[in-house]
Design a protein around this motif. Sequence first.
Motif, PDB file in Angstrom:
ATOM      1  N   LEU A   1       1.323  -1.695  -0.055  1.00 26.93           N
ATOM      2  CA  LEU A   1       0.168  -0.039  -0.083  1.00 26.93           C
ATOM      3  C   LEU A   1       0.898   1.359   0.361  1.00 26.93           C
ATOM      4  CD1 LEU A   1      -2.718  -1.013   2.448  1.00 26.93           C
ATOM      5  CD2 LEU A   1      -3.060  -0.259  -0.160  1.00 26.93           C
ATOM      6  N   ASN A   2       1.935   1.776   0.326  1.00 27.75           N
ATOM      7  CA  ASN A   2       2.490   2.330   0.793  1.00 27.75           C
ATOM      8  C   ASN A   2       3.690   2.633  -0.212  1.00 27.75           C
ATOM      9  OD1 ASN A   2       1.262   3.168   3.506  1.00 27.75           O
ATOM     10  ND2 ASN A   2       3.611   2.257   4.261  1.00 27.75           N
ATOM     11  N   SER A   3       3.593   1.636  -1.223  1.00 24.52           N
ATOM     12  CA  SER A   3       4.277   2.096  -2.540  1.00 24.52           C
ATOM     13  C   SER A   3       4.013   2.357  -3.467  1.00 24.52           C
ATOM     14  CB  SER A   3       5.287   0.525  -2.900  1.00 24.52           C
ATOM     15  OG  SER A   3       4.014  -0.926  -2.883  1.00 24.52           O
ATOM     16  N   ILE A   4       2.051   2.165  -3.656  1.00 27.17           N
ATOM     17  CA  ILE A   4       1.737   2.745  -4.757  1.00 27.17           C
ATOM     18  C   ILE A   4       1.461   3.956  -5.277  1.00 27.17           C
ATOM     19  CG2 ILE A   4      -0.713   2.429  -4.999  1.00 27.17           C
ATOM     20  CD1 ILE A   4      -1.332   0.386  -4.237  1.00 27.17           C
ATOM     21  N   THR A   5       1.742   4.411  -6.598  1.00 23.48           N
ATOM     22  CA  THR A   5       2.076   5.482  -6.931  1.00 23.48           C
ATOM     23  C   THR A   5       0.926   5.912  -8.110  1.00 23.48           C
ATOM     24  OG1 THR A   5       3.180   5.048  -9.157  1.00 23.48           O
ATOM     25  CG2 THR A   5       4.551   5.292  -6.534  1.00 23.48           C
ATOM     26  N   LYS A   6       0.961   6.828  -8.720  1.00 20.74           N
ATOM     27  CA  LYS A   6      -0.597   7.020  -9.960  1.00 20.74           C
ATOM     28  C   LYS A   6       0.063   6.234 -10.840  1.00 20.74           C
ATOM     29  CE  LYS A   6      -3.057  10.683  -9.109  1.00 20.74           C
ATOM     30  NZ  LYS A   6      -2.832  12.706  -8.990  1.00 20.74           N
ATOM     31  N   ASP A   7       1.895   5.830 -11.143  1.00 22.95           N
ATOM     32  CA  ASP A   7       1.887   5.639 -12.320  1.00 22.95           C
ATOM     33  C   ASP A   7       0.931   4.582 -12.861  1.00 22.95           C
ATOM     34  OD1 ASP A   7       3.941   8.003 -13.312  1.00 22.95           O
ATOM     35  OD2 ASP A   7       4.704   7.100 -11.135  1.00 22.95           O
ATOM     36  N   PRO A   8       0.767   3.130 -12.406  1.00 26.73           N
ATOM     37  CA  PRO A   8       0.189   2.405 -12.753  1.00 26.73           C
ATOM     38  C   PRO A   8      -0.859   2.364 -13.491  1.00 26.73           C
ATOM     39  CG  PRO A   8       1.914   1.667 -10.686  1.00 26.73           C
ATOM     40  CD  PRO A   8       1.442   2.830 -10.791  1.00 26.73           C
ATOM     41  N   LEU A   9      -1.738   1.290 -14.256  1.00 28.55           N
ATOM     42  CA  LEU A   9      -2.875   1.247 -14.344  1.00 28.55           C
ATOM     43  C   LEU A   9      -3.787   0.534 -13.915  1.00 28.55           C
ATOM     44  CD1 LEU A   9      -5.113   0.837 -16.945  1.00 28.55           C
ATOM     45  CD2 LEU A   9      -4.117  -1.124 -17.994  1.00 28.55           C
ATOM     46  N   ALA A  10      -3.047  -0.804 -12.811  1.00 25.18           N
ATOM     47  CA  ALA A  10      -3.329  -1.720 -12.331  1.00 25.18           C
ATOM     48  C   ALA A  10      -1.769  -2.702 -11.770  1.00 25.18           C
ATOM     49  CB  ALA A  10      -4.427  -2.639 -12.736  1.00 25.18           C
ATOM     50  N   ILE A  11      -2.673  -3.033 -10.240  1.00 22.10           N
ATOM     51  CA  ILE A  11      -1.452  -4.123  -9.580  1.00 22.10           C
ATOM     52  C   ILE A  11      -2.090  -5.048  -9.677  1.00 22.10           C
ATOM     53  CG2 ILE A  11      -1.271  -4.286  -7.264  1.00 22.10           C
ATOM     54  CD1 ILE A  11      -0.197  -1.771  -8.363  1.00 22.10           C
ATOM     55  N   LEU A  12      -0.776  -6.371 -10.232  1.00 24.13           N
ATOM     56  CA  LEU A  12      -1.493  -8.263 -10.240  1.00 24.13           C
ATOM     57  C   LEU A  12      -0.260  -7.693  -9.251  1.00 24.13           C
ATOM     58  CD1 LEU A  12      -1.263  -9.860 -13.266  1.00 24.13           C
ATOM     59  CD2 LEU A  12      -0.133 -10.250 -11.164  1.00 24.13           C
ATOM     60  N   LEU A  13      -1.164  -9.605  -8.018  1.00 22.01           N
ATOM     61  CA  LEU A  13      -0.275  -9.368  -7.208  1.00 22.01           C
ATOM     62  C   LEU A  13       0.327 -11.318  -7.404  1.00 22.01           C
ATOM     63  CD1 LEU A  13      -2.735  -8.926  -4.088  1.00 22.01           C
ATOM     64  CD2 LEU A  13      -0.286  -7.501  -5.077  1.00 22.01           C
TER      65      LEU A  13
END
Length: 299
Positions: A196-208
């Motif tokens: 959560l702390n690493s997320i920026t506005k750059d990615p379209l989406a997050i895949l785990l």
Amino acid sequence: MRAADPKAAIAGLCLDPIDWAKNEENPSTAGGGAYTRGTKLIKICGITNPDDALVACQSGANLIGVIFVPKSKRCVTTEQGRAVVDTVRTFGERTARTSLKLPDSGSPISQMIGNARVLEQSSRRPLVVGVFQNQTPEFIREMVDSCGLDLVQLHGNEGMEATSSDICSVPAIRVVDIDTDPETGKASESAVETILNSITKDPLAILLDTSIKGEKVGGGTGVLFDHTIAEKIQNSGVPVIIAGGLSPDNAQDAVVATRPWGIDVCGGVEASPGIKDHSKVKKFVEGIRSAAIEADKGF
């Protein structure tokens, strides 16, 4: 009422200016509470030929993944990638790349939520995702242009900022590896907070996806990670796609238990590396759609 933490969800509505300021400062509370819309996207990855691409599209997949990572057994050439793109475009009755008009939201989590809604709408006609790992922006852009890719997916240690459209030329999905102990199947206790702390506005989406402790690069392990991590991240408002070790036999359980925004499968629907088992592809997609309906009951 559906949120894991209703108090945080109410605060996320920003009814008070102070709440807005707090959301902007703390990404783990932004976005208006838990993600509750259920499973909307299915990605079939590792497609290497037009026949498999067509079956995936006919089965109802939203995203078709082609891999450009040299070490992968499913790595495609430019010509193979272009052939898959042509097939997917023909199926979707389109002749050009699909352009996603993404919102510009205040916080990273709000951005992820807005992006998710756009991608859901845009992928009603299947889109092709090019998968890359620690490759140069120049190579990625070359493949995007040469093959006509709609999206890209970064699977290495490039960082969140590398997913910017200015770098990749199209929106990019950021893969986040869940470092998993091969003996216990457990991940770090701080995994959710770290993500959560690493997320920026750059990615379209997050895949785990799963990575195994001690190995240099994650992904492609065929091992499940602890899906409660995905659930906790979505409880903070971030829609996520899950991958790693999924198959027609276990993916439905993951959907019912976690209700992830998206599901990604590769080896679990193959006859051999790079060649899909068409019956498994159909069974997988049908199972996910059915499980998603069941999981949505009561929401």
